[in-house]
Design a protein around this motif. Structure first.
Motif, PDB file in Angstrom:
ATOM      1  N   ASP A  25       0.939  -1.212   0.029  1.00 16.80           N
ATOM      2  CA  ASP A  25       0.101   0.043   0.012  1.00 16.80           C
ATOM      3  C   ASP A  25       0.966   1.299  -0.150  1.00 16.80           C
ATOM      4  O   ASP A  25       1.475   1.345   0.805  1.00 16.80           O
ATOM      5  CB  ASP A  25      -0.735   0.093   1.227  1.00 16.80           C
ATOM      6  CG  ASP A  25      -1.864  -1.039   1.249  1.00 16.80           C
ATOM      7  OD1 ASP A  25      -2.491  -1.612   0.178  1.00 16.80           O
ATOM      8  OD2 ASP A  25      -2.023  -1.725   2.420  1.00 16.80           O
ATOM      9  N   TYR A  26       0.575   2.183  -1.118  1.00 11.79           N
ATOM     10  CA  TYR A  26       1.554   3.289  -1.084  1.00 11.79           C
ATOM     11  C   TYR A  26       0.552   4.406  -0.359  1.00 11.79           C
ATOM     12  O   TYR A  26      -0.540   4.655  -0.745  1.00 11.79           O
ATOM     13  CB  TYR A  26       1.725   3.748  -2.559  1.00 11.79           C
ATOM     14  CG  TYR A  26       2.738   2.791  -3.510  1.00 11.79           C
ATOM     15  CD1 TYR A  26       4.099   2.843  -3.246  1.00 11.79           C
ATOM     16  CD2 TYR A  26       2.120   1.804  -4.247  1.00 11.79           C
ATOM     17  CE1 TYR A  26       4.841   2.049  -3.832  1.00 11.79           C
ATOM     18  CE2 TYR A  26       3.127   0.846  -4.889  1.00 11.79           C
ATOM     19  CZ  TYR A  26       4.228   0.968  -4.614  1.00 11.79           C
ATOM     20  OH  TYR A  26       5.195   0.097  -5.413  1.00 11.79           O
ATOM     21  N   LEU A  27       1.366   5.235   0.465  1.00 13.65           N
ATOM     22  CA  LEU A  27       0.566   6.082   1.219  1.00 13.65           C
ATOM     23  C   LEU A  27       0.847   7.384   1.017  1.00 13.65           C
ATOM     24  O   LEU A  27      -0.228   8.263   1.137  1.00 13.65           O
ATOM     25  CB  LEU A  27       0.965   5.764   2.806  1.00 13.65           C
ATOM     26  CG  LEU A  27       0.302   4.436   3.426  1.00 13.65           C
ATOM     27  CD1 LEU A  27       0.914   4.238   4.770  1.00 13.65           C
ATOM     28  CD2 LEU A  27      -0.911   3.932   3.018  1.00 13.65           C
ATOM     29  N   ARG A  28       2.107   7.655   0.398  1.00 16.19           N
ATOM     30  CA  ARG A  28       2.399   9.134  -0.019  1.00 16.19           C
ATOM     31  C   ARG A  28       3.781   9.047  -0.751  1.00 16.19           C
ATOM     32  O   ARG A  28       4.274   7.772  -0.946  1.00 16.19           O
ATOM     33  CB  ARG A  28       2.620  10.004   1.428  1.00 16.19           C
ATOM     34  CG  ARG A  28       3.595   9.469   2.307  1.00 16.19           C
ATOM     35  CD  ARG A  28       3.781  10.655   3.414  1.00 16.19           C
ATOM     36  NE  ARG A  28       2.338  10.886   4.040  1.00 16.19           N
ATOM     37  CZ  ARG A  28       1.601  10.313   5.025  1.00 16.19           C
ATOM     38  NH1 ARG A  28       1.995   9.241   5.586  1.00 16.19           N
ATOM     39  NH2 ARG A  28       0.593  10.705   5.602  1.00 16.19           N
ATOM     40  N   ALA A  29       3.812  10.009  -1.342  1.00 14.85           N
ATOM     41  CA  ALA A  29       5.241  10.111  -2.261  1.00 14.85           C
ATOM     42  C   ALA A  29       6.388  10.032  -1.467  1.00 14.85           C
ATOM     43  O   ALA A  29       6.647  10.559  -0.550  1.00 14.85           O
ATOM     44  CB  ALA A  29       5.134  11.510  -3.070  1.00 14.85           C
TER      45      ALA A  29
END
Length: 144
Positions: free
Chosen positions: A94-98
């Protein structure tokens, strides 16, 4: 990935340099690992070669995923008494922020270990652990 002698050396001394040097992808992205008591903290240094978006600049998502997956594999190998490589069954990210072009850290936690399978939770952050850039779950098949 790595031979049993290097793994044994790493388990006995806590020196990860030989192991990480023997893994081509770890060498390419610049993966580093430090032991703090029983905890392992993985570090991905800021490198232009790891960028996916040079305008932000941001680390390529595949590099973040590879960094986290490789961290989980190394963590699991260090926590096992066997000198065999665990085989990955599933990896969910899961990518949450850059992930900006700065030092990135990862920490792993063994959430379940049976006779044949192990589950590892991975968290990656940059400035603060309380603001992760990505989380992942990895499921491994342990070799007999």
């Amino acid at each position: 990935m790595t031979n049993p002698e290097i793994l044994r050396y790493t388990q006995e001394t806590g020196d990860f340099s030989r192991m990480l040097e023997s893994i081509p992808y770890a060498r390419f992205i610049g993966l580093e690992c430090d032991r703090f008591g029983d905890d392992l903290i993985f570090r991905l240094p800021s490198k232009e070669e790891n960028l996916g978006n040079p305008i932000l600049p941001a680390i390529h998502g595949g590099v973040i995923g590879g960094f986290m997956e490789l961290s989980a594999v190394i963590y699991l190998m260090m926590s096992q008494e066997t000198l065999r490589m665990p085989r990955i069954v599933d990896f969910s990210l899961d990518y949450l922020r850059a992930g900006l072009n700065r030092e990135t850290f990862a920490e792993c936690q063994l959430t379940r270990q049976g006779n044949r399978v192990a589950n590892v939770m991975i968290t990656a952050w940059q400035k603060s652990r309380s603001q992760p850039i990505a989380t992942a779950r990895a499921h491994f098949l342990l070799e007999d």
